[in-house]
Scaffold this active site. Sequence first.
Site, short mmCIF file in Angstrom:
data_model
loop_
_atom_site.label_atom_id
_atom_site.label_comp_id
_atom_site.label_asym_id
_atom_site.label_seq_id
_atom_site.Cartn_x
_atom_site.Cartn_y
_atom_site.Cartn_z
N MET A 25 0.85 -1.19 0.00
CA MET A 25 0.00 0.00 0.00
C MET A 25 0.89 1.25 0.00
O MET A 25 0.43 2.35 0.33
CB MET A 25 -0.94 -0.01 1.20
CG MET A 25 -1.90 -1.20 1.17
SD MET A 25 -3.44 -0.94 2.02
CE MET A 25 -2.86 -0.66 3.67
N HIS A 32 9.51 -3.30 3.51
CA HIS A 32 9.20 -3.51 2.09
C HIS A 32 10.49 -3.81 1.31
O HIS A 32 10.49 -4.62 0.38
CB HIS A 32 8.53 -2.27 1.49
CG HIS A 32 7.19 -1.96 2.09
ND1 HIS A 32 6.97 -0.89 2.91
CD2 HIS A 32 6.00 -2.60 1.98
CE1 HIS A 32 5.71 -0.87 3.29
NE2 HIS A 32 5.10 -1.90 2.75
O1 PAF Z 1 -0.33 -5.87 3.57
C1 PAF Z 1 -0.69 -4.94 2.82
O2 PAF Z 1 0.03 -3.97 2.61
C2 PAF Z 1 -2.05 -5.02 2.16
O3 PAF Z 1 -2.98 -5.65 2.97
C3 PAF Z 1 -2.01 -5.68 0.77
C4 PAF Z 1 -1.58 -7.13 0.86
C5 PAF Z 1 -1.06 -4.92 -0.14
C6 PAF Z 1 -3.40 -5.66 0.13
O4 PAF Z 1 -3.87 -4.36 -0.02
#
Ligand code: PAF
Length: 287
Positions: A25, A32
């Site tokens: 997101m 990340h």
């Molecule tokens: O974990 C997240 O950032 C969100 O739940 C995802 C998997 C991108 C789905 O919107």
Amino acid sequence: MKVVTTIAEAQAQARMKRRVLVPTMGALHKAHGELIRVAREYAGVDGDVAVSIFVNPLQFEPGSDYQKYPRPEEADEAFCRAAGVDLLFRPAVEEIYSQDSSTFVEETALSRTLEGKSRPGHFRGVCTVVAKLFNILSPDAAVFGEKDFQQLAVIRRMVRDLNFKIDIVAVPTVREADGLASSSRNEYLNAAERRQATVLHKALLAAEKTDNISGREVVDLVRRTISEAPLARIGYVELVDAETFEPLDVVRPNALLALAVFFGKTRLIDNRLLSEKTSPAAGAAVR
Ligand code: PAF
């Protein structure tokens, strides 16, 4: 790195190579970075690493932080470039959801407790968008973090039940130097909340160190430890089976201790798989 915002562009990307997707997101941070690193490893040097950035309205409950969820577009793009991402898919909400969208994906067993119980509709939103991203980007594998342990299990179940031919790769929780699980939501914490939020990891470690203790006792211990932080307000602390997510009375192998705690308006989650323990409640060593 190719940046695309439409489904047509994303689907037009030639797919000769093995592709690994990291759905996010945005508001990208070091956790990340680790997902992307694992994706690269899994894709191989010749493979393709795709990242999606989409703040999915469907997984936020009414009145939650959807509107104010951080969206640092330029920084996120630079982050992906620096991390060696091949494809960045960054669609608008209208691109993903038609105004009259009426089809959703819902997992109905593992989603009943913890996050699913506290945030009705959350996993329906997650499954729907992840299924759509899978259909749009056709990855061979997708990478998810264990901080969202229940989400990972729900997605694995969806992949199994709907026959997606996609490997789901789990990445251990990335933590800050003081133990707090890295999260985009940590940015919302003020200095005092940020200092006190370290209590979550401390509480999970305290639970891990116990022996000869029942499920009730371990949950009480974690609650007491968290309560040492005056700014903490517990949403839930629960001991569940890490496969079924059903509540457990005894600590036993594959027991997952999961928690959600508010600091001000910021809701943080964390979890720990507890290793094999004996439990007086079970009367003997539980295997
Ligand atoms: O974990 C997240 O950032 C969100 O739940 C995802 C998997 C991108 C789905 O919107």
